[in-house]
Design a protein around this motif. Structure first.
Motif, PDB file in Angstrom:
ATOM      1  N   ASP A  95      -0.204  -6.484  -4.469  1.00 36.16           N
ATOM      2  CA  ASP A  95      -0.886  -7.680  -4.955  1.00 36.16           C
ATOM      3  C   ASP A  95      -1.665  -8.440  -3.892  1.00 36.16           C
ATOM      4  OD1 ASP A  95      -0.945 -10.048  -7.134  1.00 36.16           O
ATOM      5  OD2 ASP A  95      -0.448 -10.889  -5.173  1.00 36.16           O
ATOM      6  N   ARG A  96      -1.065  -8.697  -2.729  1.00 35.61           N
ATOM      7  CA  ARG A  96      -1.688  -9.629  -1.791  1.00 35.61           C
ATOM      8  C   ARG A  96      -2.978  -9.082  -1.195  1.00 35.61           C
ATOM      9  NH1 ARG A  96       2.464 -13.147  -1.007  1.00 35.61           N
ATOM     10  NH2 ARG A  96       0.880 -14.674  -0.477  1.00 35.61           N
ATOM     11  N   THR A  97      -2.998  -7.787  -0.848  1.00 35.17           N
ATOM     12  CA  THR A  97      -4.217  -7.219  -0.262  1.00 35.17           C
ATOM     13  C   THR A  97      -5.252  -6.891  -1.331  1.00 35.17           C
ATOM     14  OG1 THR A  97      -3.025  -5.095  -0.194  1.00 35.17           O
ATOM     15  CG2 THR A  97      -3.174  -6.341   1.846  1.00 35.17           C
ATOM     16  N   GLU A  98      -4.802  -6.669  -2.563  1.00 36.51           N
ATOM     17  CA  GLU A  98      -5.745  -6.429  -3.662  1.00 36.51           C
ATOM     18  C   GLU A  98      -6.381  -7.735  -4.126  1.00 36.51           C
ATOM     19  OE1 GLU A  98      -2.966  -2.701  -5.071  1.00 36.51           O
ATOM     20  OE2 GLU A  98      -2.669  -4.730  -5.863  1.00 36.51           O
ATOM     21  N   MET A  99      -5.532  -8.743  -4.370  1.00 37.56           N
ATOM     22  CA  MET A  99      -6.063 -10.010  -4.858  1.00 37.56           C
ATOM     23  C   MET A  99      -6.867 -10.759  -3.802  1.00 37.56           C
ATOM     24  SD  MET A  99      -5.499 -10.276  -8.015  1.00 37.56           S
ATOM     25  CE  MET A  99      -5.840 -11.997  -8.322  1.00 37.56           C
ATOM     26  N   ALA A 100      -6.718 -10.380  -2.538  1.00 35.15           N
ATOM     27  CA  ALA A 100      -7.571 -10.946  -1.491  1.00 35.15           C
ATOM     28  C   ALA A 100      -9.039 -10.701  -1.807  1.00 35.15           C
ATOM     29  CB  ALA A 100      -7.208 -10.346  -0.136  1.00 35.15           C
ATOM     30  N   HIS A 101      -9.296  -9.615  -2.540  1.00 30.78           N
ATOM     31  CA  HIS A 101     -10.666  -9.266  -2.928  1.00 30.78           C
ATOM     32  C   HIS A 101     -10.871  -9.389  -4.436  1.00 30.78           C
ATOM     33  CE1 HIS A 101     -11.297  -7.947   1.171  1.00 30.78           C
ATOM     34  NE2 HIS A 101     -10.205  -7.219   1.083  1.00 30.78           N
ATOM     35  N   SER A 102     -10.010 -10.166  -5.091  1.00 31.22           N
ATOM     36  CA  SER A 102     -10.110 -10.404  -6.532  1.00 31.22           C
ATOM     37  C   SER A 102     -10.071  -9.099  -7.322  1.00 31.22           C
ATOM     38  CB  SER A 102     -11.394 -11.178  -6.863  1.00 31.22           C
ATOM     39  OG  SER A 102     -11.501 -12.344  -6.081  1.00 31.22           O
ATOM     40  N   ILE A 103      -9.138  -8.232  -6.931  1.00 31.30           N
ATOM     41  CA  ILE A 103      -8.933  -6.966  -7.620  1.00 31.30           C
ATOM     42  C   ILE A 103      -7.572  -6.992  -8.314  1.00 31.30           C
ATOM     43  CG2 ILE A 103      -8.497  -4.489  -7.301  1.00 31.30           C
ATOM     44  CD1 ILE A 103     -11.428  -5.177  -7.169  1.00 31.30           C
ATOM     45  N   GLU A 104      -7.571  -6.699  -9.606  1.00 31.10           N
ATOM     46  CA  GLU A 104      -6.318  -6.584 -10.345  1.00 31.10           C
ATOM     47  C   GLU A 104      -5.863  -5.128 -10.304  1.00 31.10           C
ATOM     48  OE1 GLU A 104      -5.564  -8.269 -14.410  1.00 31.10           O
ATOM     49  OE2 GLU A 104      -5.674  -6.150 -14.941  1.00 31.10           O
ATOM     50  N   ALA A 105      -4.676  -4.889  -9.763  1.00 30.77           N
ATOM     51  CA  ALA A 105      -4.112  -3.544  -9.726  1.00 30.77           C
ATOM     52  C   ALA A 105      -3.030  -3.425 -10.783  1.00 30.77           C
ATOM     53  CB  ALA A 105      -3.540  -3.241  -8.347  1.00 30.77           C
ATOM     54  N   ARG A 106      -3.053  -2.341 -11.527  1.00 29.85           N
ATOM     55  CA  ARG A 106      -2.069  -2.078 -12.571  1.00 29.85           C
ATOM     56  C   ARG A 106      -1.220  -0.881 -12.158  1.00 29.85           C
ATOM     57  NH1 ARG A 106      -5.824  -2.926 -18.059  1.00 29.85           N
ATOM     58  NH2 ARG A 106      -6.292  -5.142 -17.692  1.00 29.85           N
ATOM     59  N   THR A 107       0.079  -0.978 -12.372  1.00 28.89           N
ATOM     60  CA  THR A 107       1.034  -0.011 -11.821  1.00 28.89           C
ATOM     61  C   THR A 107       1.773   0.736 -12.932  1.00 28.89           C
ATOM     62  OG1 THR A 107       2.610  -1.844 -11.677  1.00 28.89           O
ATOM     63  CG2 THR A 107       1.407  -1.281  -9.672  1.00 28.89           C
ATOM     64  N   PRO A 108       1.213   1.823 -13.453  1.00 31.71           N
ATOM     65  CA  PRO A 108       1.860   2.559 -14.557  1.00 31.71           C
ATOM     66  C   PRO A 108       3.267   3.042 -14.233  1.00 31.71           C
ATOM     67  CG  PRO A 108      -0.397   3.310 -14.245  1.00 31.71           C
ATOM     68  CD  PRO A 108      -0.094   2.410 -13.096  1.00 31.71           C
ATOM     69  N   PHE A 109       3.528   3.415 -12.973  1.00 36.56           N
ATOM     70  CA  PHE A 109       4.849   3.941 -12.627  1.00 36.56           C
ATOM     71  C   PHE A 109       5.942   2.872 -12.723  1.00 36.56           C
ATOM     72  CE2 PHE A 109       2.360   7.274 -10.344  1.00 36.56           C
ATOM     73  CZ  PHE A 109       2.881   8.369 -11.036  1.00 36.56           C
ATOM     74  N   LEU A 110       5.551   1.597 -12.790  1.00 38.70           N
ATOM     75  CA  LEU A 110       6.535   0.522 -12.921  1.00 38.70           C
ATOM     76  C   LEU A 110       6.539  -0.075 -14.330  1.00 38.70           C
ATOM     77  CD1 LEU A 110       6.149  -1.199  -9.442  1.00 38.70           C
ATOM     78  CD2 LEU A 110       7.955   0.349 -10.216  1.00 38.70           C
ATOM     79  N   ASP A 111       5.989   0.649 -15.289  1.00 37.78           N
ATOM     80  CA  ASP A 111       6.093   0.268 -16.686  1.00 37.78           C
ATOM     81  C   ASP A 111       7.549   0.419 -17.107  1.00 37.78           C
ATOM     82  OD1 ASP A 111       4.672  -0.359 -19.224  1.00 37.78           O
ATOM     83  OD2 ASP A 111       5.429   1.603 -19.845  1.00 37.78           O
ATOM     84  N   HIS A 112       8.197  -0.640 -17.570  1.00 43.11           N
ATOM     85  CA  HIS A 112       9.654  -0.576 -17.728  1.00 43.11           C
ATOM     86  C   HIS A 112      10.121   0.403 -18.812  1.00 43.11           C
ATOM     87  CE1 HIS A 112       9.158  -3.718 -20.887  1.00 43.11           C
ATOM     88  NE2 HIS A 112      10.320  -3.283 -21.338  1.00 43.11           N
ATOM     89  N   PRO A 113       9.367   0.680 -19.889  1.00 41.81           N
ATOM     90  CA  PRO A 113       9.826   1.764 -20.774  1.00 41.81           C
ATOM     91  C   PRO A 113       9.873   3.114 -20.060  1.00 41.81           C
ATOM     92  CG  PRO A 113       8.261   0.353 -21.924  1.00 41.81           C
ATOM     93  CD  PRO A 113       8.226  -0.053 -20.473  1.00 41.81           C
ATOM     94  N   LEU A 114       8.955   3.341 -19.125  1.00 42.03           N
ATOM     95  CA  LEU A 114       8.980   4.577 -18.334  1.00 42.03           C
ATOM     96  C   LEU A 114      10.135   4.567 -17.347  1.00 42.03           C
ATOM     97  CD1 LEU A 114       7.795   7.232 -17.179  1.00 42.03           C
ATOM     98  CD2 LEU A 114       6.322   5.805 -15.722  1.00 42.03           C
ATOM     99  N   THR A 115      10.288   3.488 -16.581  1.00 39.40           N
ATOM    100  CA  THR A 115      11.334   3.488 -15.547  1.00 39.40           C
ATOM    101  C   THR A 115      12.728   3.545 -16.162  1.00 39.40           C
ATOM    102  OG1 THR A 115      11.390   1.054 -15.411  1.00 39.40           O
ATOM    103  CG2 THR A 115       9.889   2.203 -13.920  1.00 39.40           C
ATOM    104  N   GLU A 116      12.921   2.925 -17.315  1.00 42.66           N
ATOM    105  CA  GLU A 116      14.231   3.002 -17.952  1.00 42.66           C
ATOM    106  C   GLU A 116      14.540   4.429 -18.385  1.00 42.66           C
ATOM    107  OE1 GLU A 116      13.922   0.009 -20.954  1.00 42.66           O
ATOM    108  OE2 GLU A 116      14.481  -1.619 -19.594  1.00 42.66           O
TER     109      GLU A 116
END
Length: 702
Positions: A548-569
């Protein structure tokens, strides 16, 4: 993705205190006419706070202040969904009694809207995904948090009950900090947002010594805490504040046989990962993909390409339906860390648009201080500067949203430090495991020896891998030792007044008693290792400085599919031996085996067979180069002594050992001390001083 800054006056106090001599000369007492002045001052302070984090939301800005001036909610917006004014925040309900600001993305919001329409007459005003927060709260109360899917941090105020809640997503993908200041509760997306609100930063020396900033709710700053992943903070009208959990990582009982076939498990992971990616392609702006030479980002790029080409999905609002846009970074070829050639071959295989930025030493040095300011904590290498630079690339070609691969190693068992803990016990949940008991014991001994030799070779503490109280608390896993292997030895003698400080003890104590009991009695040691790593390094380093911090420094939204909780569960419920698999023919282990099988149709043979190589920036640099000059200018006696908690005699010569003698541990120490100096200067952190009553050689005096 956005930024939030909120102020709550405690025990009926206004959110903004008047100066001693106000415009009416009433010595700070509120009389007729002063309320408007107080309100204008509060609005200005809040605007100043939002200005300092405007990189998180450059598209618009808004705030709401309660009629009694006790509560103020501020928001800066990065417009991703519903680009109309209806998507602007704060959000309010129809009765103007519930107010919220939200940072992040909430998926499946269309289905939630449809479900709520059958249960309540409440009408949402726009199409923003984040607006569902108020509707869910009105129907479910605090239970609404379990209905949210995505990466988020939020603050909500219910004026009917004078009840305030701030919450963070399950894995801590989005940041949220809080502190008390002059009878007020301050909550913000970044600690720097507190600076215009009267906060005067001080070092939390104890947190530095025992690594609390990395493994529990503390930060580098005294009195500033994180809301933990999967937790929410509440504040009653009386001023009572508490933090509670609404979700946690869980694993199955290691003694129970898993009846599923391998094919069922593989298909289950594949379906959920495709779905996690599919929902993250939806936006009202174009969406791209970060692509490195590893399997994680390549799996995402491959699955995105499949969804776009074969199933007609769009990359956000992008009219391009045949080619996916990917972004990468390249280091010098002779650095030993450049993976861009593999990424090139993957891009060619997938037929994607490929944007790449080259990073040399001068480029890393140029970005070092700004990246540190945005991260708000130190890092022992320059990976964070590389990610900071990578996040410039999509912005340069008009993208606001990217999909990224963080979290795969934590869920699928990808880190080498996990291997000894995987081998620590048999895996009775998976009887068809090709690893025999004899081979398991043999490999366990070999991996323990190899790990100890590795840490000794790089100058880290190898002795901490022996038996200890923290390890006994965590079923003797060695991952906890690896997480604490690099202990700084630069602290001033007076810091001994804080007593014995052990990062391993901090890690063990950070897990609550319920989870420690599960670790000791029910979870496989691999799962225990994954749990403590995810609660520490993942949440407090990788999702910040590499997220988040290095992405949002440039106003970039990063989405993390591997941390989608239906997947991780789903993945958490799998046997350890489908995450790390023994190859009897090759006499080696394959990490993330089930992920490889699940994404095999979408990646190259090269990546399917490739051993893990973690993303990393180079670790050695030439004498007299840009980084050598930068660190020499930062690590001076004056700068170091101004920190207060660092002993100059232990730091003097550090830069020379790092750059001239090429000592890898000295380089790590030098990067860390230099970042402390940058934070000290940029934040104006007060010099740390020994507690009153401390005397050298004696300690604290009565």
């Amino acid at each position: 993705m956005c930024g939030i800054s909120c102020i709550l006056g405690l025990e009926g106090q206004a959110a903004q205190s008047l100066p001693r001599e106000n415009v009416n000369g009433t010595n700070g007492h509120t009389v007729n006419g002063d309320t408007d002045y107080e309100r204008s001052q509060l609005a200005k302070k809040l605007d100043d706070s939002l200005e300092i984090i405007k990189h998180r939301g450059p598209d618009s800005r808004g705030h709401w202040i309660s009629p009694d001036n006790r509560v103020a909610l501020g928001h800066v917006r990065l417009a991703i969904n519903d680009l109309t004014p209806d998507g602007a925040q704060p959000f309010h309900d129809d009765e103007d009694t519930i107010h919220a600001v939200v940072n992040g993305e909430l998926y499946d919001h269309e289905a939630i809207r449809a479900d709520l329409a059958t249960k309540t007459s409440y009408k949402l005003k726009g199409r923003s995904d984040c607006e569902i927060v108020i509707a869910l709260y009105k129907y479910y109360g605090l239970s609404f948090l379990s209905k949210l899917r995505g990466e988020f941090a939020l603050c909500l105020y219910d004026s009917r009950t004078q009840f305030f809640v701030a919450a963070r997503d399950r894995y801590g993908i989005k940041p949220l900090f809080w502190t008390r200041q002059e009878g007020r509760l301050l909550v913000a997306a970044e600690a720097k947002a507190f600076l215009p609100l009267g906060w005067e930063p001080e070092w939390d020396v104890k947190s530095l010594l025992d690594a609390g900033w990395n493994h529990d709710e503390r930060t580098l700053f005294k009195g500033v805490a994180k809301i933990r992943p999967g937790h929410y903070l509440t504040c009653q009208s009386s001023g009572h504040i508490e933090q509670r959990q609404y979700w946690d990582i869980d694993y199955p009982d290691k003694r129970i046989l898993d009846p599923r076939s391998e094919d069922e498990m593989i298909e289950g992971v594949r379906e959920r990962l495709l779905d996690a990616i599919r929902v993250r392609l939806r936006a009202d702006v174009p969406v791209g993909v970060y692509l490195s030479g590893g399997i994680d980002s390549s799996a995402i790029a491959g699955m995105v390409t499949h969804l776009v080409k074969e199933q007609g999905e769009k990359m956000g609002n992008d009219k391009e339906t045949e080619r996916v846009s990917c972004f990468s970074i390249a280091f010098d070829e002779d650095s030993g860390f450049d993976e861009s050639s593999i990424a090139n071959r993957t891009a060619d295989f997938l037929g994607v648009k490929y944007y790449k930025k080259h990073m040399n030493e001068a480029a890393l040095a140029e970005r070092f201080e700004d990246a540190t300011w945005h991260c708000e904590h130190h890092n022992p290498d320059l990976n964070f500067v590389g990610k900071y630079a990578l996040s410039e690339v999509p912005r340069e070609v008009g993208f606001k949203v990217v999909l990224t691969g963080e979290g795969a190693d934590e869920s699928f068992g990808g880190y080498p430090v996990y291997l000894p803990d995987y081998l620590r016990e048999p895996d009775p949940s998976f009887p068809s495991n090709p690893l025999s008991e004899e081979e398991r014991l043999k490999q366990l001994e070999a991996t323990e020896i190899a790990a100890t030799e590795y840490y000794r070779s790089v100058g880290a503490d190898a002795s901490n891998r022996g038996p200890s109280l923290p390890r006994r608390m965590l079923n003797n896993i060695t991952t906890v030792s690896s997480m604490a292997a690099f202990s700084l030895t630069v602290y001033a003698p007076w810091t001994a007044c804080y007593g014995a400080c052990d990062a391993q003890q901090t890690i063990a104590n950070s897990a609550d008693g319920v989870k420690r009991e599960l670790i000791l009695t029910k979870w496989h040691p691999l799962h225990a290792a994954q749990y403590v790593w995810s609660k520490g390094h993942l949440a407090n380093i990788f999702l910040t400085c590499l997220g988040d911090r290095t992405e949002m420094a440039h106003s970039i939204e990063a989405r993390t599919p591997f941390l989608d909780h239906p997947l991780t569960e789903c993945v958490n419920g799998l046997p350890p031996s489908v995450k790390i698999r023994w190859d009897g023919k090759g006499k080696r282990f394959t990490e993330k085996w089930i992920l490889r099988e699940a994404c095999k149709p979408f990646i190259t043979k090269e990546l399917y067979e490739r051993k893990k190589h973690p993303y990393s920036a180079p670790t050695t640099y030439p004498t007299g180069g840009p980084l050598h000059k930068l660190l020499s200018g930062l690590i001076t006696r004056e700068n170091v002594e101004n920190l207060g908690f660092v002993d100059w005699s232990k730091v003097e010569g550090l830069v020379e050992r790092a750059f001239v003698q090429n000592e890898p541990l000295a380089m790590r120490f030098a990067f860390t001390v230099a970042q402390w100096v940058v934070i000290s200067q940029r934040f104006g952190v007060r010099k740390a001083e020994p507690p009153e009553g401390w005397k050298e050689g004696v300690g604290l005096m009565n």
